[in-house]
Write a protein that holds these residues in place. Structure first.
Motif, PDB file in Angstrom:
ATOM      1  N   TRP A  65       0.381  -0.802  -0.374  1.00 33.54           N
ATOM      2  CA  TRP A  65      -0.157   0.209  -0.023  1.00 33.54           C
ATOM      3  C   TRP A  65       0.669   1.001  -0.019  1.00 33.54           C
ATOM      4  CZ3 TRP A  65      -5.164  -1.639   0.281  1.00 33.54           C
ATOM      5  CH2 TRP A  65      -5.463  -2.490   0.604  1.00 33.54           C
ATOM      6  N   PRO A  66       0.466   1.752  -0.422  1.00 39.89           N
ATOM      7  CA  PRO A  66       1.358   3.535  -0.636  1.00 39.89           C
ATOM      8  C   PRO A  66       0.967   3.887   0.870  1.00 39.89           C
ATOM      9  CG  PRO A  66      -0.912   3.511  -2.188  1.00 39.89           C
ATOM     10  CD  PRO A  66      -0.990   2.568  -0.914  1.00 39.89           C
ATOM     11  N   THR A  67       2.220   4.832   1.690  1.00 37.77           N
ATOM     12  CA  THR A  67       2.235   4.922   2.703  1.00 37.77           C
ATOM     13  C   THR A  67       1.120   5.394   3.597  1.00 37.77           C
ATOM     14  OG1 THR A  67       3.058   7.281   2.538  1.00 37.77           O
ATOM     15  CG2 THR A  67       4.666   5.167   2.469  1.00 37.77           C
ATOM     16  N   ASN A  68       0.920   6.354   2.506  1.00 36.44           N
ATOM     17  CA  ASN A  68      -0.657   7.593   3.031  1.00 36.44           C
ATOM     18  C   ASN A  68      -1.431   6.918   2.972  1.00 36.44           C
ATOM     19  OD1 ASN A  68      -0.942   7.231   0.763  1.00 36.44           O
ATOM     20  ND2 ASN A  68      -0.928   9.515   0.801  1.00 36.44           N
ATOM     21  N   THR A  69      -1.318   5.497   3.368  1.00 36.39           N
ATOM     22  CA  THR A  69      -3.040   4.514   2.658  1.00 36.39           C
ATOM     23  C   THR A  69      -4.380   5.034   3.964  1.00 36.39           C
ATOM     24  OG1 THR A  69      -2.370   3.103   1.366  1.00 36.39           O
ATOM     25  CG2 THR A  69      -4.413   2.750   2.095  1.00 36.39           C
ATOM     26  N   LEU A  70      -3.642   5.082   5.005  1.00 36.93           N
ATOM     27  CA  LEU A  70      -5.014   4.794   6.726  1.00 36.93           C
ATOM     28  C   LEU A  70      -5.168   6.110   6.578  1.00 36.93           C
ATOM     29  CD1 LEU A  70      -5.966   3.316   8.635  1.00 36.93           C
ATOM     30  CD2 LEU A  70      -3.641   4.024  10.088  1.00 36.93           C
ATOM     31  N   ALA A  71      -3.792   7.130   5.927  1.00 42.16           N
ATOM     32  CA  ALA A  71      -4.497   8.888   6.395  1.00 42.16           C
ATOM     33  C   ALA A  71      -6.152   8.944   5.321  1.00 42.16           C
ATOM     34  CB  ALA A  71      -3.611   9.689   6.841  1.00 42.16           C
ATOM     35  N   THR A  72      -5.343   8.515   4.236  1.00 45.28           N
ATOM     36  CA  THR A  72      -6.681   8.113   3.139  1.00 45.28           C
ATOM     37  C   THR A  72      -8.254   8.345   3.470  1.00 45.28           C
ATOM     38  OG1 THR A  72      -5.060   8.938   1.761  1.00 45.28           O
ATOM     39  CG2 THR A  72      -7.172   8.591   0.687  1.00 45.28           C
ATOM     40  N   VAL A  73      -7.922   6.787   3.800  1.00 47.73           N
ATOM     41  CA  VAL A  73      -9.248   6.105   4.631  1.00 47.73           C
ATOM     42  C   VAL A  73      -9.856   6.800   5.438  1.00 47.73           C
ATOM     43  CG1 VAL A  73      -9.898   3.834   4.684  1.00 47.73           C
ATOM     44  CG2 VAL A  73      -8.574   3.757   3.722  1.00 47.73           C
ATOM     45  N   LEU A  74      -9.154   7.696   5.606  1.00 52.47           N
ATOM     46  CA  LEU A  74     -10.236   7.348   7.467  1.00 52.47           C
ATOM     47  C   LEU A  74     -10.312   9.312   7.421  1.00 52.47           C
ATOM     48  CD1 LEU A  74      -7.944   5.911  10.663  1.00 52.47           C
ATOM     49  CD2 LEU A  74     -10.372   5.347   9.334  1.00 52.47           C
ATOM     50  N   ALA A  75      -9.913   9.750   5.818  1.00 47.29           N
ATOM     51  CA  ALA A  75      -9.891  11.251   5.936  1.00 47.29           C
ATOM     52  C   ALA A  75     -10.579  11.875   6.420  1.00 47.29           C
ATOM     53  CB  ALA A  75      -9.895  11.980   4.347  1.00 47.29           C
ATOM     54  N   PRO A  76     -12.702  11.392   6.368  1.00 46.61           N
ATOM     55  CA  PRO A  76     -13.993  12.023   6.659  1.00 46.61           C
ATOM     56  C   PRO A  76     -14.119  11.563   8.051  1.00 46.61           C
ATOM     57  CG  PRO A  76     -13.600  10.755   4.916  1.00 46.61           C
ATOM     58  CD  PRO A  76     -12.817  10.249   5.218  1.00 46.61           C
ATOM     59  N   TYR A  77     -13.211  10.635   8.531  1.00 46.29           N
ATOM     60  CA  TYR A  77     -13.307  10.143  10.161  1.00 46.29           C
ATOM     61  C   TYR A  77     -12.975  10.728  10.854  1.00 46.29           C
ATOM     62  CZ  TYR A  77     -15.751   6.078   7.994  1.00 46.29           C
ATOM     63  OH  TYR A  77     -16.165   5.377   6.867  1.00 46.29           O
ATOM     64  N   LEU A  78     -11.826  11.797  10.154  1.00 50.17           N
ATOM     65  CA  LEU A  78     -10.313  12.717  11.193  1.00 50.17           C
ATOM     66  C   LEU A  78     -11.769  14.260  11.156  1.00 50.17           C
ATOM     67  CD1 LEU A  78      -7.549  10.961  10.034  1.00 50.17           C
ATOM     68  CD2 LEU A  78      -8.700  11.148  12.110  1.00 50.17           C
ATOM     69  N   GLU A  79     -12.696  14.557  10.356  1.00 54.68           N
ATOM     70  CA  GLU A  79     -13.030  15.293   9.863  1.00 54.68           C
ATOM     71  C   GLU A  79     -13.753  15.793  10.646  1.00 54.68           C
ATOM     72  OE1 GLU A  79     -13.390  15.689   6.053  1.00 54.68           O
ATOM     73  OE2 GLU A  79     -11.514  16.245   4.964  1.00 54.68           O
ATOM     74  N   LYS A  80     -14.786  14.899  10.818  1.00 55.76           N
ATOM     75  CA  LYS A  80     -15.480  15.168  11.792  1.00 55.76           C
ATOM     76  C   LYS A  80     -16.194  13.992  12.270  1.00 55.76           C
ATOM     77  CE  LYS A  80     -18.723  14.531   8.007  1.00 55.76           C
ATOM     78  NZ  LYS A  80     -19.830  15.241   6.288  1.00 55.76           N
ATOM     79  N   GLU A  81     -17.262  13.938  13.170  1.00 59.90           N
ATOM     80  CA  GLU A  81     -18.199  12.803  13.631  1.00 59.90           C
ATOM     81  C   GLU A  81     -19.179  12.173  12.714  1.00 59.90           C
ATOM     82  OE1 GLU A  81     -19.250   9.861  16.417  1.00 59.90           O
ATOM     83  OE2 GLU A  81     -16.989  11.180  16.895  1.00 59.90           O
ATOM     84  N   VAL A  82     -18.771  10.996  12.132  1.00 59.84           N
ATOM     85  CA  VAL A  82     -19.488  10.203  10.791  1.00 59.84           C
ATOM     86  C   VAL A  82     -20.366   9.816  11.848  1.00 59.84           C
ATOM     87  CG1 VAL A  82     -19.469   8.947   8.644  1.00 59.84           C
ATOM     88  CG2 VAL A  82     -17.620  10.890   8.977  1.00 59.84           C
TER      89      VAL A  82
END
Length: 239
Positions: A65-82
């Motif tokens: 995987w690319p090294t930023n995969t988790l940050a990309t996948v979790l981006a919506p869940y880091l910005e707000k309470e989904v």
């Protein structure tokens, strides 16, 4: 290393699941046992290289995987309470496998990714999604009982119980969604409030002596509803 072997649930025929993270193309082994291909997730654009083959007498499933995969996948869940999880099944599996992975090198990198996961709303949003699935199945049970479709009501009640159990486990950090591991997952997560014997007795054992399909469906549905009520505040809470 991840998968059932890392979780301690592997058996004689389990393969070795490996995750690697790299931003450049890796030179992977080429031999008669292997096959390799690329895949991608349409919702995020994340690409993964999959290599499957043999290492000695072990089968290996390696994903790069690319090294930023988790940050990309979790981006919506880091910005707000989904409220409800909308990640694909494949990405849910990626997150789970990363959460249980055993670092073979660069442990600080994996520590940072686990901290990222813990700081996100992903687990709570997945639990709420599963709770909604359980409630939809309970609605099906009532409609099917009312229409006399008792065998289907039993199926729907079992599905409701499974979704609710997944939700309770998710609320307590057990992110695996594989049905085959449900008793293992309950065994390793007693804090979820559903015991192995309870689940086996209430959900897996089927009809009790003298019990009809309708009675069984209603019993399992009531058991599921009681756990939804027990966990209601936790489902709704945010940090």
């Amino acid at each position: 290393m991840t998968g059932s072997t890392a979780a301690g649930w592997g058996n004689t025929f389990s393969d070795i699941d490996l995750y690697a993270f790299a931003d450049e193309k890796l030179d992977l082994p080429v031999d008669p046992t292997m096959e390799t291909w690329q895949s991608s997730d349409p919702s995020t654009g994340v690409r993964v290289t999959i290599w499957m083959g043999a290492y000695g007498d072990q089968r290996v499933d390696l994903r790069v995987w690319p090294t930023n995969t988790l940050a990309t996948v979790l981006a919506p869940y880091l910005e707000k309470e989904v409220e409800f999880c909308n990640s694909s099944d494949a990405l849910q599996d990626f997150i789970y496998r990363l959460s249980i992975g055993v670092p073979l090198k660069n442990p600080d990198f994996f520590k940072e990714m686990r901290e990222l996961l813990q700081s996100s709303s992903y687990g709570r949003s997945l639990a709420r999604y599963l709770k909604a699935d359980a409630e939809n199945c309970l609605t099906d049970v009532m409609g099917q009982l009312d229409s006399g479709d008792y065998k289907t009501a039993r199926v729907s009640a079992g599905l409701a119980a499974g979704f609710l159990t997944d939700a309770a486990l998710t609320l307590n950090g057990e992110l695996c969604r594989r049905k085959k591991w449900v008793l293992r997952r309950l065994e390793s997560t007693p804090q979820c409030g559903i015991g192995v014997d309870e689940y086996r007795h209430m959900v897996l054992d089927g009809l009790r002596p003298g019990e009809s399909d309708a009675d069984c469906a209603l019993r399992v549905a009531r058991w599921t509803q009681s756990h939804i009520v027990r966990l209601e505040d936790t489902f709704l809470s945010a940090p």
